[in-house]
Design an enzyme around this catalytic site. Structure first.
Site, PDB file in Angstrom:
ATOM      1  CG  LEU A  61      -1.882  -1.070   1.173  1.00  0.00           C
ATOM      2  CD1 LEU A  61      -2.704  -1.171   2.659  1.00  0.00           C
ATOM      3  CD2 LEU A  61      -2.892  -0.919   0.054  1.00  0.00           C
ATOM      4  CB  SER A  62       0.211   4.706  -0.970  1.00  0.00           C
ATOM      5  OG  SER A  62      -0.704   5.075  -0.252  1.00  0.00           O
ATOM      6  CD  GLU A  63       1.424   7.319   2.689  1.00  0.00           C
ATOM      7  OE1 GLU A  63       0.315   6.970   2.232  1.00  0.00           O
ATOM      8  OE2 GLU A  63       2.166   8.163   2.178  1.00  0.00           O
ATOM      9  CB  THR A  64       2.078   0.005   6.284  1.00  0.00           C
ATOM     10  OG1 THR A  64       1.805  -0.490   4.689  1.00  0.00           O
ATOM     11  CG2 THR A  64       1.784  -0.922   7.322  1.00  0.00           C
ATOM     12  CG  HIS A  94      -4.131   7.968   2.994  1.00  0.00           C
ATOM     13  ND1 HIS A  94      -3.112   7.821   2.497  1.00  0.00           N
ATOM     14  CD2 HIS A  94      -4.587   6.563   3.396  1.00  0.00           C
ATOM     15  CE1 HIS A  94      -2.586   6.559   2.397  1.00  0.00           C
ATOM     16  NE2 HIS A  94      -3.847   5.793   2.791  1.00  0.00           N
TER      17      HIS A  94
END
Lengths: 288, 288
Positions: free
Chosen positions: A44-47, A76
């Site tokens: 994912l773009s961020e974790t 986000h």
């Protein structure tokens, strides 16, 4: 597997239409290297990893990773993780506020419990004017568009460094065909990627955020820091104040909605304070 | 949220080191469009949906999606989903076998309950010789390497169509620097991407699978159909039979291990039967 996990969809009230963040609780059981490996794995773009706060003012601590590196702050993931800790009952808002400790320091979140909207105040923004015409020509070329389709262009640092481009219309934003190899080369000029936005006839905006991660081109489905950068440009260049809606994700089959509020008031060294918010919804609830 | 969800790591016994697949149970509650939207949202190379079988020979039905399209069959999603339905107690092996119904038909899986290894027989493979030297030169260029570093090159269809390239060594495979824009253009020649492999001094192989998805360059962390294509090349060109180990994912911070068995015996129209297997481990266990 006894530690909480949630995959939360952000900037949407409808499942699978926003920008997902994977939230791993009990991050204190992991090393930094393990967190980075997990964030690389989720793709994912961020974790994020939730840890106990280490200062009394904060409700929880958050560490935020892309697939390739740790970020001091990101929009986000902050909204999604705040939603997750509230839903898990780990934290309760105090006077409608939650305080997140993260790499960038303490971030205040405004929680509207009736609507579910969670807003953060952009910690800061810094603008650098771009007036190198050959560079701007190359940027236009890397987007498959003409130079005159760029209405304004500013390097905005608000955590990430976004080359922020206002295009002539929302449709122009949707029409962009990025050449990621060229974007990668141009990013040596001090930005991680492009934050593109353009207006719809109804006054709302369409946005896209394009960057390079692990040598590959990536488009972020719905981007909070990008929306903050876009709004700061409207405020600083045109004196915009008030509320605006930034839509994002249509090219990626999403339907993100970011609500931004711009107020003229001192925010550290900035003339305007920018609040970026949206709804969030848990799509996967489990253990890791 | 009352339906099971598991995110399973495949081709590894160690969490977060393999290739993840998101497994959504009760897929019968979703339309095809909803499945595609969810698979786009997870951002994993593949997402699967478990449904009740519609034929008595099968233990369950599986639908497999990339972020952009549905696949009739795929290796790591099949192994990960079989692991998930076994772990959930939805299915029990009969004589060490599980039968999966999917777009490509019925797939037999061999389950070794003591080691946890799950193997599938490659449904088929089809080879097309590539002897267009200018094309091969361009392929080498798109990988940032010299033509003479390619030992053999065959178009292998085994579900996906892989341009399968044996390089001079495992290190050469790791050294490849792909130009995805060029790969995208070349893929008009009838392949979805490259399956690269090369041998280590100890006899095992290193592999990489590179392709384009939604106009972006993607490297698959550990790829079952790619390993099948690689093994079929070794069998058809050199008469290889027996067991081999294909490692994958080192460039992406993973440590995948694929075990492949090649037997000379009729498999539909193919001279060799190819079994591709590995371990799997659940990293996230929850509901959706």
């Amino acid at each position: 597997m006894s530690k909480l996990f949630k995959q939360v969809d952000v900037f949407t009230s409808e499942k699978f239409k926003g920008n997902p963040v994977a939230v791993f609780f009990n991050g204190e059981t992991l090393s930094t290297e393990e967190m980075q490996a997990i964030a690389n794995w989720t793709n994912l773009s961020e974790t994020t990893f939730v840890l106990p706060a280490t200062v009394p003012e904060a409700d929880y601590q958050l560490r935020i990773f892309t697939t390739g590196r740790e970020l001091p702050f990101a929009g986000h993931p902050t909204i999604g993780s705040c939603h997750a800790v509230l839903e898990a009952g780990l934290v309760r808002p105090r006077n409608g506020q939650v305080t997140q400790q993260c790499g960038a320091g303490l971030v205040q979140l405004l929680v509207d419990e009736s609507s579910g909207n969670i807003k953060f105040k952009l910690p800061y923004y810094k603008h650098t004017t771009i007036d190198d015409e050959p560079l701007i020509e190359e940027v236009a070329e890397s987007l498959g568009m003409q130079r005159d389709g760029i209405k304004s262009i500013v390097l905005v640092e608000d955590g990430p460094h976004w080359l922020t481009l206002e295009l002539s219309s929302a449709q122009d934003v949707l029409n962009v065909t990025p050449n990621y190899g060229q974007i990668d080369k141009l990013s040596n000029n001090g930005f991680i990627g492009y934050s593109l936005f353009g207006q719809y006839p109804d006054g709302s905006y369409e946005a896209r955020n394009l960057f390079i991660e692990n040598s590959l081109g990536v488009e972020d489905p719905v981007c909070g820091s990008g929306a903050g950068a876009d709004a700061s440009l409207l405020a600083e260049l045109y004196g915009f104040q008030g509320d605006l809606v930034i839509k994002q994700g249509r090219k990626l089959r999403r339907d993100g909605h970011i609500s931004v509020t711009v107020k003229e008031q001192s925010n550290n060294d900035n003339r305007y304070s920018i609040y970026v918010g949206g709804n969030a919804i848990t799509c996967v609830d489990g253990k890791w």
